[in-house]
Design a protein around this motif. Structure first.
Motif, PDB file in Angstrom:
ATOM      1  N   ALA A   1       0.290  10.618  25.906  1.00  0.00           N
ATOM      2  CA  ALA A   1       0.461   9.878  24.543  1.00  0.00           C
ATOM      3  C   ALA A   1       1.777   8.793  24.603  1.00  0.00           C
ATOM      4  CB  ALA A   1       0.368  10.473  23.447  1.00  0.00           C
ATOM      5  N   SER A   2       2.711   9.421  25.036  1.00  0.00           N
ATOM      6  CA  SER A   2       4.028   8.551  25.024  1.00  0.00           C
ATOM      7  C   SER A   2       3.961   7.346  25.870  1.00  0.00           C
ATOM      8  CB  SER A   2       5.291   9.437  25.194  1.00  0.00           C
ATOM      9  OG  SER A   2       5.278  10.031  26.663  1.00  0.00           O
TER      10      SER A   2
ATOM     11  N   THR B   1       4.709  12.078  28.267  1.00  0.00           N
ATOM     12  CA  THR B   1       3.286  12.518  28.205  1.00  0.00           C
ATOM     13  C   THR B   1       2.281  11.395  28.208  1.00  0.00           C
ATOM     14  OG1 THR B   1       3.220  12.526  25.624  1.00  0.00           O
ATOM     15  CG2 THR B   1       4.178  14.639  26.465  1.00  0.00           C
TER      16      THR B   1
ATOM     17  N   SER C   1       2.620  16.708  30.020  1.00  0.00           N
ATOM     18  CA  SER C   1       3.694  16.205  30.468  1.00  0.00           C
ATOM     19  C   SER C   1       3.040  15.406  31.881  1.00  0.00           C
ATOM     20  CB  SER C   1       4.621  17.122  31.392  1.00  0.00           C
ATOM     21  OG  SER C   1       5.520  16.243  32.052  1.00  0.00           O
TER      22      SER C   1
ATOM     23  N   PHE D   1      -0.601  15.432  24.924  1.00  0.00           N
ATOM     24  CA  PHE D   1       0.784  15.615  25.055  1.00  0.00           C
ATOM     25  C   PHE D   1       1.167  16.586  26.512  1.00  0.00           C
ATOM     26  CE2 PHE D   1       0.080  14.448  20.734  1.00  0.00           C
ATOM     27  CZ  PHE D   1       1.095  13.596  20.615  1.00  0.00           C
TER      28      PHE D   1
END
Length: 184
Positions: free
Chosen positions: A162-163, A160, A154, A152
Motif C-alpha cells: 500500500a505504501s 508495504t 512488507s 500492509f
C-alpha cells in the motif's frame, strides 16, 4: 454600474459552483463515510484517473514535438536555471511506463512481461504511446492483487504494498503537474 457587475459576477460564480457540484456528483456512486473499500478498488480508481489524463496527453503531443524539452531559451532571461539534463517529452512518457512496471511489480509481486530497460531505446511516438498503454494494462493487473489481507505486507524494508502504491501515485501527480505547467 458597479452593482450590476457584482450581481453578474455572483450569478456566474453560482453557475460555476453548481456545474462543478453536478460533475462531482456524476463522477461515481455515493459511498457513505466510514465504508470499507477494498485496496484494489481504491488504488485502481487513482490509477485509472491518471491513465485518463496522461495517455491522452501522450497521444495529443505531435510526433515532431516528442523530443521537446524545456530550455533556458523559452523562459525568462537571467533566470539562472540549468536545463541541460531536463528530460524530453518522449523520455517522460517512457519514464511513466517504466515506473508503471517498477511499482506494479513491487505492489503486485509480478514480473513485467517486457524488457523494461529496452523502453529507453524507443525513439518514435507510436511506439512510446503503445508502450505506455501496455504498461497501464500491467499496472491494473498488479493493483488488482491488493487485498485487505496483503496491503500492509512488507515488500522492501518498511515499505508495504500500500505504501508503494501511494508513492506511485505521488510520482504520477508530480509528473502531470510538471508537464501541465510547461505544456498548459
Amino acid at each position: 454600474m458597479m452593482m450590476k457587475r457584482m450581481v453578474v459576477v455572483l450569478a456566474l460564480a453560482g453557475c460555476c459552483v453548481t456545474g462543478v457540484q453536478a460533475q462531482m456528483d456524476a463522477k461515481g456512486p455515493k459511498i457513505a463515510a466510514g465504508t470499507m473499500i477494498e485496496p484494489a478498488k481504491s488504488f485502481d480508481g487513482m490509477l485509472s484517473d491518471f491513465e485518463k489524463e496522461f495517455v491522452p496527453l501522450a497521444e495529443a503531443m505531435p510526433a515532431e514535438k516528442y523530443d521537446f524539452a524545456p530550455s533556458a531559451a523559452i523562459f525568462v532571461a537571467g533566470q539562472g536555471s540549468e536545463y541541460a539534463t531536463v528530460s524530453t517529452f518522449r523520455q517522460m512518457v517512457l519514464h511513466v511506463a517504466s515506473a508503471n512496471y517498477y511499482y506494479g511489480s513491487m505492489v503486485g509481486g509480478m514480473k513485467p512481461d517486457v524488457d523494461v530497460k529496452a523502453l529507453a531505446d524507443i525513439k518514435n511516438k507510436d511506439a512510446a504511446v503503445a508502450a505506455l498503454k501496455t504498461s497501464f494494462v500491467f499496472a491494473h493487473k498488479a493493483v488488482a492483487t491488493l487485498t485487505a489481507q496483503n496491503a500492509f505486507e512488507s515488500v522492501k524494508g518498511t515499505n508495504t504494498r500500500a505504501s508503494l502504491a501511494g508513492d506511485w501515485w505521488r510520482m504520477r501527480r508530480t509528473t502531470m503537474d510538471s508537464w501541465w505547467s510547461i505544456c498548459g
